[in-house]
Design an enzyme around this catalytic site. Structure first.
Site, short mmCIF file in Angstrom:
data_model
loop_
_atom_site.label_atom_id
_atom_site.label_comp_id
_atom_site.label_asym_id
_atom_site.label_seq_id
_atom_site.Cartn_x
_atom_site.Cartn_y
_atom_site.Cartn_z
N ASP A 92 11.80 -57.26 2.89
CA ASP A 92 11.89 -58.50 2.13
C ASP A 92 12.78 -59.47 2.90
O ASP A 92 13.41 -59.11 3.90
CB ASP A 92 12.37 -58.25 0.70
CG ASP A 92 13.79 -57.75 0.62
OD1 ASP A 92 14.51 -57.81 1.63
OD2 ASP A 92 14.19 -57.28 -0.45
N SER A 93 12.84 -60.70 2.45
CA SER A 93 13.49 -61.76 3.24
C SER A 93 15.00 -61.80 3.08
O SER A 93 15.68 -62.52 3.80
CB SER A 93 12.92 -63.12 2.84
OG SER A 93 13.33 -63.45 1.52
N GLY A 94 15.53 -61.06 2.12
CA GLY A 94 16.96 -61.11 1.83
C GLY A 94 17.33 -62.11 0.76
O GLY A 94 18.46 -62.12 0.28
N ASP A 146 12.53 -67.25 0.12
CA ASP A 146 12.27 -68.00 -1.10
C ASP A 146 13.48 -67.94 -2.01
O ASP A 146 14.43 -67.21 -1.76
CB ASP A 146 11.05 -67.44 -1.83
CG ASP A 146 11.30 -66.02 -2.34
OD1 ASP A 146 12.09 -65.29 -1.71
OD2 ASP A 146 10.69 -65.62 -3.36
N GLY A 221 9.84 -63.21 -8.43
CA GLY A 221 10.46 -63.81 -9.59
C GLY A 221 10.05 -63.20 -10.92
O GLY A 221 10.31 -63.79 -11.98
N ASP A 271 6.88 -52.22 -5.34
CA ASP A 271 8.11 -51.54 -4.93
C ASP A 271 9.11 -51.66 -6.06
O ASP A 271 9.04 -52.59 -6.87
CB ASP A 271 8.71 -52.18 -3.66
CG ASP A 271 9.48 -53.46 -4.00
OD1 ASP A 271 10.72 -53.42 -4.03
OD2 ASP A 271 8.84 -54.51 -4.23
#
Length: 376
Positions: A92-94, A146, A221, A271
């Site tokens: 994931d992007s963090g 995001d 989200g 996940d």
């Protein structure tokens, strides 16, 4: 990434497919164990492969950036080699961790300034920097940077955040075009649909994400505190917009029932930390309901963990033995429970796949939801 859609359920939107990456093939629907810091907590890599047979696991950009840090990962030859894992990895992007774990974060158009949850040191993530970190980590599948809005979220904030997420997506994509891969294989980039629990925002975001033409798409989200019915409603809206010939990943979801209901809505990838986190607290998932293994009622129950004798992993222990390990505070208790729960989650999505292919998914799903919604 290549994706082959193999079957769609006639009574729902459930799908069975196959994703091919540089490090192997993933049969969908799939659950991905979360390996936050290059480790699925309490579980060896050989257990993930040999006992649980996980097709793919997750790493986390925020955590791996803070430690061991990207220079160590690059010296190792990427995360696969660093953790001795030769199957697919998704990072994931963090972004979620920046908002949820760090202290005093400040979000601007440029990115997010935050403090490390480890030592309080200051850091800054921009969309571009998140892409750089994920290049260094070297996962097969990487995520757009995001903003994950909280729940509840005021409409205007959700709208502003969604549009900023879309602008950040363009920056991520532009930056990836300028930066080569580091380890000799291509990485698949996934944009993320946002919009909180507002129907019009979710539809608008899904349309924007679909227009990007990525090889797969994600929904973020959700599972952040909203009622399950709102999660399902948002998922249904988004899946009706996202292209059918691309995998759909619902981030951070969820309970076994959540997973089955969202498979029925057209989700392919999941996940969640729930199976391992709950395992460490003594909550076990089975096809026939949940068990609090710490309860005294299991002290002399020598039957397998699942009351019907379904074996989700290669090694089975009795309820009495596992309760004893928890009572004695043995580390092995958490390990066995974690392997069991992960084994159950992987069993569940693979059974779902079998029933989609067989054409009786909806009947099976309804039966399973009724069974699993029990406390044993």
């Amino acid at each position: 990434m290549d994706f082959k859609l193999e079957a769609t359920d006639q009574q729902s939107k459930a799908r069975a497919g196959e994703i091919t990456t540089a490090h192997g093939t993933i049969e969908t629907p799939i659950f991905m164990p979360v390996g936050t810091v290059a480790s699925v907590k309490g579980v060896h890599q050989h257990e993930l492969k040999d006992d649980i047979n996980a097709d793919i696991i997750l790493g986390n950009t925020y955590h791996l950036y803070l430690r061991p840090q990207t220079d160590i990962l690059e010296k190792a030859g990427g995360l696969h080699k660093f953790m001795n894992w030769d199957r697919p990895i998704l990072t994931d992007s963090g972004g979620y961790q920046v908002y949820s774990l760090s202290g005093n974060n400040k979000i601007t158009e440029e990115g997010v300034k935050f403090k490390s949850h480890i030592d309080g040191s200051s850091h800054f993530f921009s969309p571009e920097f998140s892409m750089d970190i994920q290049r260094s980590i070297g996962a097969d599948i990487i995520m757009a940077f995001d903003e994950c809005t909280p729940y509840p979220c005021e409409y205007n904030y959700a709208k502003r955040s969604m549009h900023m997420t879309h602008r950040w997506l363009k920056r991520c994509m532009d930056h990836l075009e300028k930066t080569p891969v580091k380890y000799g294989f291509e990485q698949t980039f996934l944009p993320i649909v946002q919009g909180s629990t507002y129907k019009d925002l979710r539809k608008q975001s899904a349309e924007f994400i679909a227009s990007v033409g990525a090889e797969a798409n994600a929904i973020g989200g959700l599972s952040v505190g909203e009622p399950a019915e709102e999660m399902y409603e948002m998922t249904d809206i988004v899946c009706s917009v996202l292209p059918e010939d691309k995998p759909r990943y619902l981030m951070g979801v969820g309970t076994p029932i959540n997973i089955l209901e969202n498979i029925a809505l057209g989700i392919d990838m999941f996940d969640c930390v729930m199976p391992t986190r709950n395992a460490r607290n003594g909550m076990l998932f089975t096809a026939h309901g949940t068990i609090n293994i710490k309860n005294k009622k299991w002290a002399d129950d020598f039957s397998p963990i699942d009351e019907m004798g379904i074996t989700y992993v290669d090694t089975t222990y009795s309820k009495a033995y596992l309760r004893h390990l928890f009572a004695a505070k043995e580390y092995l208790a958490k390990q066995i429970a974690s392997i069991h729960n992960l084994g159950f989650y992987l069993w569940l999505v693979r059974e779902a796949r079998k029933h989609i292919l067989a054409g009786d998914f909806t009947t099976w799903k309804n039966m399973m939801v009724n069974q699993m919604n029990k406390r044993l």
